[in-house]
Design a protein around this motif. Structure first.
Motif, mmCIF file in Angstrom:
data_model
loop_
_atom_site.group_PDB
_atom_site.id
_atom_site.type_symbol
_atom_site.label_atom_id
_atom_site.label_comp_id
_atom_site.label_asym_id
_atom_site.label_seq_id
_atom_site.Cartn_x
_atom_site.Cartn_y
_atom_site.Cartn_z
ATOM 1 N N ILE A 105 2.450 9.142 10.987
ATOM 2 C CA ILE A 105 3.457 7.882 10.948
ATOM 3 C C ILE A 105 2.849 7.036 12.082
ATOM 4 C CG2 ILE A 105 5.329 7.017 10.995
ATOM 5 C CD1 ILE A 105 5.930 8.917 8.609
ATOM 6 N N ARG A 106 3.711 7.619 13.378
ATOM 7 C CA ARG A 106 3.492 6.560 14.779
ATOM 8 C C ARG A 106 2.377 6.258 14.760
ATOM 9 N NH1 ARG A 106 7.888 7.106 17.890
ATOM 10 N NH2 ARG A 106 9.932 8.698 16.869
ATOM 11 N N SER A 107 0.993 7.021 15.091
ATOM 12 C CA SER A 107 -0.475 6.940 14.740
ATOM 13 C C SER A 107 -1.069 5.877 13.820
ATOM 14 C CB SER A 107 -1.108 7.929 15.235
ATOM 15 O OG SER A 107 -1.552 8.669 13.954
ATOM 16 N N MET A 108 -0.637 5.488 12.413
ATOM 17 C CA MET A 108 -0.607 4.232 11.333
ATOM 18 C C MET A 108 -0.116 3.342 12.466
ATOM 19 S SD MET A 108 -0.778 6.366 7.774
ATOM 20 C CE MET A 108 1.473 6.446 7.484
ATOM 21 N N MET A 109 1.013 3.162 12.286
ATOM 22 C CA MET A 109 1.048 2.226 12.171
ATOM 23 C C MET A 109 0.799 1.155 13.329
ATOM 24 S SD MET A 109 5.342 2.679 12.699
ATOM 25 C CE MET A 109 5.747 3.425 13.384
ATOM 26 N N GLU A 110 0.965 1.834 14.490
ATOM 27 C CA GLU A 110 -0.278 1.263 15.713
ATOM 28 C C GLU A 110 -1.423 0.540 15.195
ATOM 29 O OE1 GLU A 110 -0.516 3.232 19.716
ATOM 30 O OE2 GLU A 110 -2.674 3.094 19.177
ATOM 31 N N ARG A 111 -1.802 1.099 14.146
ATOM 32 C CA ARG A 111 -3.274 -0.428 14.357
ATOM 33 C C ARG A 111 -3.234 -0.657 13.055
ATOM 34 N NH1 ARG A 111 -7.884 0.938 17.736
ATOM 35 N NH2 ARG A 111 -6.466 1.616 19.899
ATOM 36 N N ALA A 112 -2.580 0.138 12.233
ATOM 37 C CA ALA A 112 -2.341 -1.234 10.105
ATOM 38 C C ALA A 112 -2.406 -2.476 11.103
ATOM 39 C CB ALA A 112 -1.679 -0.702 9.751
ATOM 40 N N SER A 113 -3.266 -3.167 10.341
ATOM 41 C CA SER A 113 -3.488 -4.379 9.196
ATOM 42 C C SER A 113 -1.867 -5.303 9.237
ATOM 43 C CB SER A 113 -4.336 -4.679 8.153
ATOM 44 O OG SER A 113 -4.233 -6.237 8.100
ATOM 45 N N ARG A 114 -1.307 -6.147 9.988
ATOM 46 C CA ARG A 114 0.172 -6.908 9.312
ATOM 47 C C ARG A 114 -0.220 -7.749 7.651
ATOM 48 N NH1 ARG A 114 0.482 -2.048 11.688
ATOM 49 N NH2 ARG A 114 2.995 -2.799 13.375
ATOM 50 N N ALA A 115 -1.390 -7.227 7.732
ATOM 51 C CA ALA A 115 -1.391 -8.300 6.278
ATOM 52 C C ALA A 115 -1.261 -7.441 4.937
ATOM 53 C CB ALA A 115 -2.912 -8.460 5.726
ATOM 54 N N TYR A 116 -0.197 -6.294 5.127
ATOM 55 C CA TYR A 116 0.636 -5.462 4.055
ATOM 56 C C TYR A 116 1.471 -5.245 4.629
ATOM 57 C CZ TYR A 116 -4.808 -5.452 3.197
ATOM 58 O OH TYR A 116 -5.953 -6.154 2.433
ATOM 59 N N THR A 117 2.286 -4.945 3.237
ATOM 60 C CA THR A 117 3.383 -3.327 3.959
ATOM 61 C C THR A 117 2.685 -1.961 4.001
ATOM 62 O OG1 THR A 117 4.063 -4.471 1.192
ATOM 63 C CG2 THR A 117 4.947 -5.675 2.890
ATOM 64 N N TYR A 118 4.195 -1.474 3.491
ATOM 65 C CA TYR A 118 3.168 -0.389 3.655
ATOM 66 C C TYR A 118 4.678 0.672 2.675
ATOM 67 C CZ TYR A 118 -0.247 -1.000 6.254
ATOM 68 O OH TYR A 118 -1.487 -2.222 6.763
ATOM 69 N N GLN A 119 4.312 0.982 1.789
ATOM 70 C CA GLN A 119 5.646 2.232 1.224
ATOM 71 C C GLN A 119 5.165 3.713 1.655
ATOM 72 O OE1 GLN A 119 9.196 2.496 0.146
ATOM 73 N NE2 GLN A 119 8.392 0.730 0.145
ATOM 74 N N ILE A 120 5.854 4.575 2.491
ATOM 75 C CA ILE A 120 5.734 5.497 2.895
ATOM 76 C C ILE A 120 6.492 6.749 1.978
ATOM 77 C CG2 ILE A 120 5.905 7.937 4.706
ATOM 78 C CD1 ILE A 120 4.958 5.382 6.902
ATOM 79 N N ILE A 135 0.731 -1.674 0.071
ATOM 80 C CA ILE A 135 -0.160 0.360 0.300
ATOM 81 C C ILE A 135 0.884 1.443 -0.334
ATOM 82 C CG2 ILE A 135 -1.597 1.303 1.238
ATOM 83 C CD1 ILE A 135 -2.651 -1.360 2.090
ATOM 84 N N PRO A 136 1.267 2.147 -0.949
ATOM 85 C CA PRO A 136 1.427 3.354 -0.970
ATOM 86 C C PRO A 136 0.704 4.072 -0.608
ATOM 87 C CG PRO A 136 0.611 2.868 -3.131
ATOM 88 C CD PRO A 136 -0.231 1.535 -2.341
ATOM 89 N N ILE A 137 1.260 4.666 0.326
ATOM 90 C CA ILE A 137 0.577 6.210 1.437
ATOM 91 C C ILE A 137 2.027 7.232 0.824
ATOM 92 C CG2 ILE A 137 0.346 6.997 3.514
ATOM 93 C CD1 ILE A 137 -0.125 4.659 4.455
ATOM 94 N N PHE A 138 1.206 8.936 0.862
ATOM 95 C CA PHE A 138 2.600 9.591 -0.041
ATOM 96 C C PHE A 138 2.230 10.661 1.101
ATOM 97 C CE2 PHE A 138 1.580 7.385 -3.884
ATOM 98 C CZ PHE A 138 2.308 7.601 -4.334
ATOM 99 N N PHE A 139 2.435 11.707 1.568
ATOM 100 C CA PHE A 139 2.268 12.491 2.274
ATOM 101 C C PHE A 139 3.050 13.628 1.720
ATOM 102 C CE2 PHE A 139 2.382 9.349 5.248
ATOM 103 C CZ PHE A 139 1.002 9.971 6.096
ATOM 104 N N THR A 140 3.057 14.439 1.662
ATOM 105 C CA THR A 140 3.485 16.553 1.236
ATOM 106 C C THR A 140 4.300 17.112 2.820
ATOM 107 O OG1 THR A 140 1.994 17.435 0.485
ATOM 108 C CG2 THR A 140 2.699 15.877 -1.032
ATOM 109 N N VAL A 141 5.384 17.749 2.101
ATOM 110 C CA VAL A 141 5.649 18.163 3.391
ATOM 111 C C VAL A 141 6.433 19.338 2.998
ATOM 112 C CG1 VAL A 141 7.310 16.308 4.389
ATOM 113 C CG2 VAL A 141 6.016 17.755 6.415
ATOM 114 N N ASP A 142 6.648 20.090 4.033
ATOM 115 C CA ASP A 142 8.171 20.834 4.260
ATOM 116 C C ASP A 142 8.822 21.107 5.674
ATOM 117 O OD1 ASP A 142 5.920 22.575 5.598
ATOM 118 O OD2 ASP A 142 6.197 23.962 4.296
ATOM 119 N N GLU A 143 9.749 21.758 6.280
ATOM 120 C CA GLU A 143 10.389 21.672 7.202
ATOM 121 C C GLU A 143 9.476 21.967 8.333
ATOM 122 O OE1 GLU A 143 13.115 20.336 9.802
ATOM 123 O OE2 GLU A 143 13.154 19.941 7.779
#
Length: 323
Positions: free
Chosen positions: A24-39, A6-14
């Motif tokens: 990112i920390r919140s997202m990792m906590e509950r994400a299903s382990r049936a997938y891999t995630y590319q941030i 699953i590709p997950i795109f963010f856009t950010v400046d400093e």
């Protein structure tokens, strides 16, 4: 692309690196382990130190990479019509419009703003069935109580208010976007008309994609009501919380859903920076926020009167919707 990736795109400046870390920390906590995630972090001048801290937060099945976005952006300059919230310019808000062309290896992906936390399973958002539509997104209820902004959406952007979406959370049909030439159509509209906008990327997405949008459950874009207003109730079980506009717990006290944010902020290497930012957020800055919101409300009806607007060009037979 692997089928289970699953590709997950963010856009950010400093300036937003600390809040991306919390997202990112919140997202990792509950994400299903049936997938891999590319941030995939599309950025403008993100420092090496910030990239190091963000990378340190990421654990399998998540991976992260950083790409500086520059191509095709030279013509997007600091003009009044390109300013977010009417007050500041950053090209990062436009990066999401180039994702489909920039990443041909992906047929589908998520775009998420960095001012979020994700108490739900992000893989469930990705599984949204888009069919032949271009994007999945939530209606933007934050503006419905403000008549001047409703006027702007319906008479300048040119769509019914209940169909106007928030572009901070998107399920993207990248394959279809490439097929219809969304990126090139955006650049054509931008350089031909320079439409005056209150929310530049969001208004272009709405004008171009209306009629080809899957509307998501509101739990995937739960926004604190601005100033205690808004039409949406505070949700007991939000899947994704979006601290939109000025409702930032790192600027103000008593923001709805703030406990979710501070839970993840306390585990971040940016925590002291976040606390310092809040402690030093001045009355002048708060006054500027209030003035900016007032400027948006004042500007909306003015844009409706301009001879060049999305709706007026469409009524003249110009192609605004991409398909």
């Amino acid at each position: 692309m692997k089928q289970d990736e699953i590709p997950i795109f963010f856009t950010v400046d400093e300036s937003y690196a600390p809040y991306l870390d919390c997202a990112i920390r919140s997202m990792m906590e509950r994400a299903s382990r049936a997938y891999t995630y590319q941030i995939i972090v599309l950025h403008e001048d993100l420092t090496e130190e910030s990239r190091r801290k963000l990378s340190a937060a990421v654990k399998p099945p998540f991976q992260i990479r950083f790409l500086q976005m520059q191509e095709k952006l030279a013509g997007i300059t600091d003009r009044a019509e390109n300013r977010l919230r009417c007050d500041y310019f950053t090209p990062t808000i436009y990066f999401r419009l180039f994702i489909a062309d920039r990443f041909p290896e992906y047929d589908k992906g998520l775009y998420l703003d960095s001012d979020i936390v994700v108490p739900g399973d992000i893989s469930q958002l990705y599984q949204t069935e888009l069919g032949d539509d271009l994007i999945g997104a939530c209606p933007d209820h934050s503006i419905t109580p403000v008549p001047a902004l409703v006027d702007y959406v319906e008479n300048a952007v040119g769509i019914p208010i209940e169909q106007y979406i928030n572009s901070g959370i998107l399920v993207m049909n990248l394959k279809k976007m490439r097929e219809v030439g969304l990126c090139d159509h955006f650049l054509h509209l931008l350089h031909t008309y320079h439409f005056d906008c209150l929310a530049p990327d969001q208004d272009y997405f709405n004008a171009m994609c209306n009629g080809k949008i899957v509307y998501l459950d509101e739990s995937w874009d739960a926004m604190p009501p601005e100033g205690g207003g808004g039409t949406g109730a505070i949700l007991e079980r939000p899947n994704l919380i979006h601290y939109n506009l000025f409702q930032k717990p790192w600027c103000y006290d008593d923001i709805p859903y703030e406990d979710y944010f501070w839970r993840y902020a306390k585990g971040s290497p940016f925590y002291e920076d976040i606390v310092r930012h809040k402690e030093t957020y001045t009355e002048e800055q708060k006054a500027s926020d209030r003035a900016c919101l007032g400027n948006m409300i004042q500007k909306g009806p003015e844009v409706c009167k301009q001879p060049v607007a999305f709706r007026k060009m469409a009524e003249k037979g110009e192609k605004i919707r991409v398909c």
